[in-house]
Motif scaffolding. Structure first.
Motif, short mmCIF file in Angstrom:
data_model
loop_
_atom_site.label_atom_id
_atom_site.label_comp_id
_atom_site.label_asym_id
_atom_site.label_seq_id
_atom_site.Cartn_x
_atom_site.Cartn_y
_atom_site.Cartn_z
N VAL A 123 -10.48 37.82 8.91
CA VAL A 123 -10.59 39.27 9.09
C VAL A 123 -12.05 39.69 9.12
N GLU A 124 -12.88 39.10 8.26
CA GLU A 124 -14.30 39.43 8.23
C GLU A 124 -15.00 38.97 9.50
N GLU A 125 -14.66 37.79 9.98
CA GLU A 125 -15.26 37.28 11.23
C GLU A 125 -14.90 38.19 12.40
N MET A 126 -13.66 38.63 12.45
CA MET A 126 -13.23 39.53 13.53
C MET A 126 -13.96 40.87 13.43
N SER A 157 -6.21 26.53 10.90
CA SER A 157 -7.54 26.46 10.29
C SER A 157 -8.57 27.27 11.08
N ILE A 158 -9.47 27.92 10.36
CA ILE A 158 -10.54 28.69 10.99
C ILE A 158 -11.73 27.80 11.33
N GLU A 159 -11.72 26.55 10.85
CA GLU A 159 -12.88 25.67 11.00
C GLU A 159 -13.29 25.45 12.46
N PRO A 160 -12.37 25.12 13.39
CA PRO A 160 -12.79 24.96 14.79
C PRO A 160 -13.32 26.26 15.40
N PHE A 161 -12.76 27.38 14.98
CA PHE A 161 -13.20 28.70 15.46
C PHE A 161 -14.66 28.92 15.10
N LEU A 162 -15.02 28.54 13.89
CA LEU A 162 -16.40 28.70 13.43
C LEU A 162 -17.31 27.62 14.02
N ARG A 163 -16.86 26.38 14.00
CA ARG A 163 -17.69 25.27 14.46
C ARG A 163 -18.07 25.42 15.94
N ASN A 164 -17.15 25.89 16.74
CA ASN A 164 -17.40 26.02 18.18
C ASN A 164 -17.84 27.42 18.58
N ARG A 165 -18.16 28.25 17.59
CA ARG A 165 -18.70 29.60 17.83
C ARG A 165 -17.84 30.39 18.82
N MET A 166 -16.52 30.32 18.61
CA MET A 166 -15.62 31.02 19.51
C MET A 166 -15.71 32.53 19.35
N GLY A 167 -16.13 32.98 18.16
CA GLY A 167 -16.29 34.40 17.95
C GLY A 167 -17.28 35.04 18.90
N GLU A 168 -18.30 34.28 19.28
CA GLU A 168 -19.29 34.80 20.24
C GLU A 168 -18.62 35.16 21.56
N LEU A 169 -17.70 34.31 22.00
CA LEU A 169 -16.99 34.58 23.26
C LEU A 169 -15.98 35.70 23.09
N TYR A 214 -1.74 33.18 8.42
CA TYR A 214 -1.32 32.97 7.04
C TYR A 214 -1.32 31.48 6.69
N TYR A 215 -0.81 30.64 7.60
CA TYR A 215 -0.70 29.22 7.32
C TYR A 215 -2.07 28.59 7.06
N GLY A 216 -3.09 29.05 7.74
CA GLY A 216 -4.40 28.41 7.64
C GLY A 216 -5.07 28.61 6.29
N GLY A 217 -4.70 29.68 5.58
CA GLY A 217 -5.28 29.92 4.28
C GLY A 217 -6.68 30.50 4.30
N HIS A 218 -7.11 31.00 5.46
CA HIS A 218 -8.45 31.57 5.57
C HIS A 218 -8.39 33.00 6.07
N ASP A 220 -0.91 35.15 20.77
CA ASP A 220 -0.80 33.69 20.57
C ASP A 220 -1.87 32.92 21.33
N ILE A 221 -3.11 33.25 21.07
CA ILE A 221 -4.21 32.53 21.71
C ILE A 221 -4.37 31.15 21.09
N HIS A 222 -4.15 31.02 19.79
CA HIS A 222 -4.16 29.74 19.07
C HIS A 222 -5.47 28.98 19.23
N LEU A 223 -6.57 29.67 18.99
CA LEU A 223 -7.87 29.02 19.08
C LEU A 223 -8.00 27.94 18.00
N GLY A 224 -8.39 26.74 18.43
CA GLY A 224 -8.49 25.63 17.48
C GLY A 224 -9.04 24.40 18.16
N ASN A 225 -8.53 23.24 17.79
CA ASN A 225 -9.00 21.99 18.38
C ASN A 225 -8.47 21.78 19.79
N LEU A 226 -7.31 22.37 20.09
CA LEU A 226 -6.72 22.21 21.43
C LEU A 226 -7.15 23.32 22.38
#
Length: 385
Positions: free
Chosen positions: A242-245, A202-214, A233-237, A165-171
């Motif tokens: 899975v590909e980003e991970m 939503s995956i949008e903040p994850f991508l916008r803030n390049r959290m995958g790099e961290l 599932y809720y985010g629809g992405h 439950d990391i819940h990476l997003g806007n918060l």
């Protein structure tokens, strides 16, 4: 899709109740403001208050690019208000219970309105500070688990880091994620497991803030594995997630089992949400573990802490879950404790160890009372051959 009248009635009822609760809180604030001599304009108070009360919902409405920062700010402010509303409602109800007793006896003075309002608002502010500290200051909780199976190739001990439950997003963003990466890597784990809800809808903040790099900086000798939570599932992405991970070296297990270096198994179930798509939405745990070698340890990740007995019967040695957040803040843990066989902590289910984490991030308000942001450190001890 045709909307059922019953659904419309239910939503209307919920919105009416929600509006009434918020009016109750707002009325108390205006009453206190008048009693202490702080002037206000009705429009100047109620319009911003309504935006705050409905901010978490309004912030989810798609907006043009220039307005998106304002929408994110509204969602963040609205999420904090969820905590203020719940705690404020409980405290104002308590104050009104005392008020009723006074009214039935000697009457209610303006001094009581000033005093009780000041105490309630002061407690809300204090609890916001304490709750924020609990949410943003993670702790590491350790469990030593003995598994009655022989070690393979002489490796009798495994250090496994678990963060659900990391819940990476806007918060929950890069700053909190960096805390996770630094603390886990400091453990020098053999294995890292992420039991769901890595992203918050939503995956949008994850991508916008390049959290995958961290997130990709997590290091373990035998790899990093994750499963899907309900929020993926809720985010629809989900497929994009899975590909980003995969691109950062983290494998998301969807009803899959992996043998790690010939020594143990890591199994990952799809989230319980998948069952809504039909009986074949996810494998039964007995099917998932059907082909594993029962002589080797089996670590099973299932985001929602359910079906303990079935997992134990299927041969899992360790079951790892999250999802509950332990209610995240008081008194919600009273409900999660009744909803789940185990909503937080450790238990032994037959021969199986169960560990349910309160999670590293937060959903909605970045507030924790009666729970902490946590990382789990497991020390698995196997039998020497």
């Amino acid at each position: 899709m045709k909307v059922q009248p019953r659904f419309i009635v239910l939503i209307s009822l919920l919105l009416t109740v929600y509006a009434a609760l918020n009016f109750y809180i707002g009325w108390h604030m205006t009453e206190w403001s008048s009693a202490v001599g702080i002037g206000y304009s009705p429009y100047g108070f109620w319009i911003p208050f309504a935006l705050l009360a409905y901010g978490f919902l309004l912030g989810r409405i798609p907006l043009p690019n220039p307005l998106k920062p304002a929408g994110r700010l509204l969602k963040v402010a609205g999420s904090v208000y969820i905590f203020v509303m719940e705690i404020g409602l409980l405290l104002f109800l308590l104050a009104d219970a005392v008020r009723l007793v006074l009214w039935l006896t000697n009457g209610v003075s303006e001094a009581y309105i000033v005093g009780s309002g000041t105490v309630v608002l002061g407690l809300i502010a204090l609890l916001l500070l304490v709750g924020s500290r609990n949410a943003w200051s993670p702790v590491v909780r350790s469990h030593e688990l003995r598994i009655d199976k022989p070690a393979r190739r002489g490796k009798t001990e495994w250090t496994v880091a678990v963060a659900s439950d990391i819940h990476l997003g806007n918060l929950v963003g890069r700053k909190h994620l960096l805390r996770l990466v630094e603390r886990i890597n400091a453990m020098k784990p053999d294995l890292i497991l992420l039991p769901g809800d890595v992203i918050d809808d939503s995956i949008e903040p994850f991508l916008r803030n390049r959290m995958g790099e961290l997130l990709g900086r997590l290091q373990a000798e035998h790899g990093v594995y994750a499963v899907l939570g309900n929020h993926e599932y809720y985010g629809g992405h989900m497929e994009r997630y899975v590909e980003e991970m995969k691109g950062i070296g983290i494998r998301v297990l969807r009803d899959e089992t992996v043998e790690v270096d010939g020594k143990l198994y890591v199994a990952g179930r799809k989230d319980k949400t998948a069952e809504a798509s039909g009986p074949d939405g996810r494998l039964a745990v007995r099917e998932l573990l059907r082909d594993v070698d029962p002589r080797k340890p089996v670590l099973l990740m299932d985001h929602q802490p359910t079906q303990f007995a079935k997992a134990e019967e299927a041969g899992a040695d360790v079951l790892l879950s999250g999802h509950t957040h332990r209610g995240q803040f008081w008194p919600n843990h009273l409900f999660t404790k009744r909803l789940f066989e185990l909503d937080w902590g450790y238990m032994r289910k037959g021969a199986m160890h169960v560990v349910v984490s309160s999670g590293f991030g937060s959903w909605g308000p970045p507030i924790r009372l009666g729970s902490r942001s946590e990382i789990i450190r497991l020390k698995l001890i196997l039998q020497a051959r």
